[in-house]
Scaffold this active site. Sequence first.
Site, PDB file in Angstrom:
ATOM      1  N   ASN A   9      -0.889 -82.403  33.267  1.00 62.60           N
ATOM      2  CA  ASN A   9       0.412 -82.322  33.919  1.00 62.60           C
ATOM      3  C   ASN A   9       1.436 -81.941  32.854  1.00 62.60           C
ATOM      4  O   ASN A   9       1.772 -82.756  32.005  1.00 62.60           O
ATOM      5  CB  ASN A   9       0.750 -83.694  34.537  1.00 62.60           C
ATOM      6  CG  ASN A   9       2.164 -83.755  35.064  1.00 62.60           C
ATOM      7  OD1 ASN A   9       2.802 -82.723  35.275  1.00 62.60           O
ATOM      8  ND2 ASN A   9       2.662 -84.965  35.278  1.00 62.60           N
ATOM      9  N   TRP A  10       1.917 -80.710  32.930  1.00 57.36           N
ATOM     10  CA  TRP A  10       2.842 -80.225  31.892  1.00 57.36           C
ATOM     11  C   TRP A  10       4.264 -80.755  32.097  1.00 57.36           C
ATOM     12  O   TRP A  10       5.125 -80.513  31.271  1.00 57.36           O
ATOM     13  CB  TRP A  10       2.865 -78.695  31.883  1.00 57.36           C
ATOM     14  CG  TRP A  10       1.607 -78.037  31.412  1.00 57.36           C
ATOM     15  CD1 TRP A  10       0.401 -78.624  31.129  1.00 57.36           C
ATOM     16  CD2 TRP A  10       1.427 -76.637  31.153  1.00 57.36           C
ATOM     17  NE1 TRP A  10      -0.509 -77.682  30.717  1.00 57.36           N
ATOM     18  CE2 TRP A  10       0.094 -76.456  30.729  1.00 57.36           C
ATOM     19  CE3 TRP A  10       2.251 -75.516  31.253  1.00 57.36           C
ATOM     20  CZ2 TRP A  10      -0.424 -75.200  30.399  1.00 57.36           C
ATOM     21  CZ3 TRP A  10       1.748 -74.257  30.930  1.00 57.36           C
ATOM     22  CH2 TRP A  10       0.423 -74.107  30.504  1.00 57.36           C
ATOM     23  N   LYS A  11       4.502 -81.434  33.197  1.00 56.00           N
ATOM     24  CA  LYS A  11       5.845 -81.956  33.517  1.00 56.00           C
ATOM     25  C   LYS A  11       6.888 -80.845  33.329  1.00 56.00           C
ATOM     26  O   LYS A  11       6.588 -79.690  33.602  1.00 56.00           O
ATOM     27  CB  LYS A  11       6.171 -83.170  32.653  1.00 56.00           C
ATOM     28  CG  LYS A  11       5.071 -84.223  32.654  1.00 56.00           C
ATOM     29  CD  LYS A  11       5.553 -85.539  32.136  1.00 56.00           C
ATOM     30  CE  LYS A  11       4.373 -86.465  31.932  1.00 56.00           C
ATOM     31  NZ  LYS A  11       4.714 -87.859  31.989  1.00 56.00           N
ATOM     32  N   HIS A  95       3.664 -88.342  42.156  1.00 56.05           N
ATOM     33  CA  HIS A  95       3.731 -88.791  40.754  1.00 56.05           C
ATOM     34  C   HIS A  95       4.843 -89.838  40.619  1.00 56.05           C
ATOM     35  O   HIS A  95       5.884 -89.741  41.269  1.00 56.05           O
ATOM     36  CB  HIS A  95       3.995 -87.592  39.845  1.00 56.05           C
ATOM     37  CG  HIS A  95       3.800 -87.903  38.402  1.00 56.05           C
ATOM     38  ND1 HIS A  95       4.742 -88.576  37.655  1.00 56.05           N
ATOM     39  CD2 HIS A  95       2.751 -87.669  37.564  1.00 56.05           C
ATOM     40  CE1 HIS A  95       4.291 -88.726  36.417  1.00 56.05           C
ATOM     41  NE2 HIS A  95       3.079 -88.187  36.340  1.00 56.05           N
ATOM     42  N   GLU A  97       7.032 -90.308  38.480  1.00 61.19           N
ATOM     43  CA  GLU A  97       8.356 -89.790  38.099  1.00 61.19           C
ATOM     44  C   GLU A  97       9.089 -89.256  39.320  1.00 61.19           C
ATOM     45  O   GLU A  97      10.315 -89.344  39.406  1.00 61.19           O
ATOM     46  CB  GLU A  97       8.207 -88.718  37.005  1.00 61.19           C
ATOM     47  CG  GLU A  97       7.836 -89.360  35.667  1.00 61.19           C
ATOM     48  CD  GLU A  97       7.041 -88.482  34.726  1.00 61.19           C
ATOM     49  OE1 GLU A  97       6.982 -87.252  34.923  1.00 61.19           O
ATOM     50  OE2 GLU A  97       6.452 -89.031  33.778  1.00 61.19           O
ATOM     51  N   GLU A 167      -2.275 -94.244  38.054  1.00 60.16           N
ATOM     52  CA  GLU A 167      -1.438 -94.154  36.859  1.00 60.16           C
ATOM     53  C   GLU A 167      -0.504 -95.356  36.813  1.00 60.16           C
ATOM     54  O   GLU A 167       0.558 -95.340  37.450  1.00 60.16           O
ATOM     55  CB  GLU A 167      -0.601 -92.875  36.900  1.00 60.16           C
ATOM     56  CG  GLU A 167      -1.421 -91.604  36.986  1.00 60.16           C
ATOM     57  CD  GLU A 167      -0.656 -90.408  36.442  1.00 60.16           C
ATOM     58  OE1 GLU A 167      -1.137 -89.831  35.474  1.00 60.16           O
ATOM     59  OE2 GLU A 167       0.418 -90.088  36.966  1.00 60.16           O
ATOM     60  N   GLY A 173       3.559 -92.061  29.486  1.00 57.74           N
ATOM     61  CA  GLY A 173       4.490 -91.582  28.466  1.00 57.74           C
ATOM     62  C   GLY A 173       4.945 -92.666  27.501  1.00 57.74           C
ATOM     63  O   GLY A 173       5.894 -92.466  26.744  1.00 57.74           O
ATOM     64  N   SER A 213      -1.025 -92.168  29.134  1.00 58.30           N
ATOM     65  CA  SER A 213      -1.245 -92.088  27.683  1.00 58.30           C
ATOM     66  C   SER A 213      -2.710 -91.862  27.317  1.00 58.30           C
ATOM     67  O   SER A 213      -3.209 -92.434  26.343  1.00 58.30           O
ATOM     68  CB  SER A 213      -0.691 -93.342  26.990  1.00 58.30           C
ATOM     69  OG  SER A 213       0.701 -93.447  27.210  1.00 58.30           O
ATOM     70  N   GLY A 234      -0.662 -86.268  30.603  1.00 58.49           N
ATOM     71  CA  GLY A 234       0.672 -85.701  30.445  1.00 58.49           C
ATOM     72  C   GLY A 234       0.858 -85.154  29.047  1.00 58.49           C
ATOM     73  O   GLY A 234       0.437 -84.036  28.736  1.00 58.49           O
ATOM     74  N   GLY A 235       1.447 -85.969  28.172  1.00 58.06           N
ATOM     75  CA  GLY A 235       1.814 -85.523  26.827  1.00 58.06           C
ATOM     76  C   GLY A 235       0.710 -84.798  26.073  1.00 58.06           C
ATOM     77  O   GLY A 235       0.959 -83.743  25.464  1.00 58.06           O
TER      78      GLY A 235
HETATM   79  C1  PEP Z   1       1.343 -88.065  33.567  1.00 62.00           C
HETATM   80  O1  PEP Z   1       2.277 -87.311  33.402  1.00 62.00           O
HETATM   81  O2  PEP Z   1       0.785 -88.110  34.658  1.00 62.00           O
HETATM   82  C2  PEP Z   1       0.903 -88.901  32.440  1.00 62.00           C
HETATM   83  C3  PEP Z   1      -0.110 -89.695  32.618  1.00 62.00           C
HETATM   84  O3  PEP Z   1       1.590 -88.766  31.252  1.00 62.00           O
HETATM   85  P1  PEP Z   1       1.124 -89.305  29.796  1.00 62.00           P
HETATM   86  O4  PEP Z   1      -0.299 -88.869  29.599  1.00 62.00           O
HETATM   87  O5  PEP Z   1       2.076 -88.630  28.842  1.00 62.00           O
HETATM   88  O6  PEP Z   1       1.253 -90.791  29.810  1.00 62.00           O
END
Ligand code: PEP
Length: 251
Positions: A9-11, A95, A97, A167, A173, A213, A234-235
């Site tokens: 997920n590039w957000k 998601h 967010e 999640e 994050g 994470s 994500g990251g």
């Molecule tokens: C996400 O954006 O779904 C996520 C899990 O982010 P991260 O891996 O950065 O925690």
Amino acid sequence: MRTPIIAGNWKLFKKSGEAVDLVSQLIPLVQNTNGVEIIIAPVFTVLPTVKPLIANSNIMLAAQNCFWEEEGAFTGEISPGMLMDAGCTHVIIGHSERRQYFGETDDKVNRKIKAAITSGLTVLFCIGETLDEREANNTFNVLRTQIEQGISGLTKDELAKVVIAYEPVWAIGTGKTATDDQAQEAHAFIRGAFANLYDHNAAESIRILYGGSVKPENVKGLMSQPDIDGALVGGASLKADSFAAIVNYRI
Ligand code: PEP
């Protein structure tokens, strides 16, 4: 039996030039990977840029959100059919967010999931508890409600187009990953919820990804859990080497 999925997920990152660089670096690092479905979810505006780059690769394309109507006077929205037109096979829905910052309720999530499936997309349906909810021993109630309302009205055939992403909000994050045991416990609960709502077969077939994470250092332990079928990243999906190391977690 359940093919693992590693999804990035590039957000709200990567303009077109950066997206081209990332995908060009990623393709050779994962081209020999078998037995794992690889998905990337860039921002809407670079979907048409990325699509031709991955056309002959083992990487599939997802969007990060969609609307529930196919067309109409809905300024600023993007429909599932438009995502199909842009070359997406998958879409992330619900998601945390979006739930947290954009007022996405379980009802809206449900409408989006139904519309996406009707258009032919596979849905990465995100669920997860906040830290307060976990500390109040409410995790399972929260997950149950999100599942029941999010997939309300879906037939068993439609459920085959759904992948769950568990999640925990406190792990997204933040650098704090759920322990392997915490994640497995939640995944087993989620699978059990599908057995209750549908049947044993549906529960055994549905893929449940862990997100929060995930990094090259912790992916192996998570993926060794019996009910964890992949990761939503994500990251660590924003750099080719770290995302490829996660995709290649078996090596
Ligand atoms: C996400 O954006 O779904 C996520 C899990 O982010 P991260 O891996 O950065 O925690």
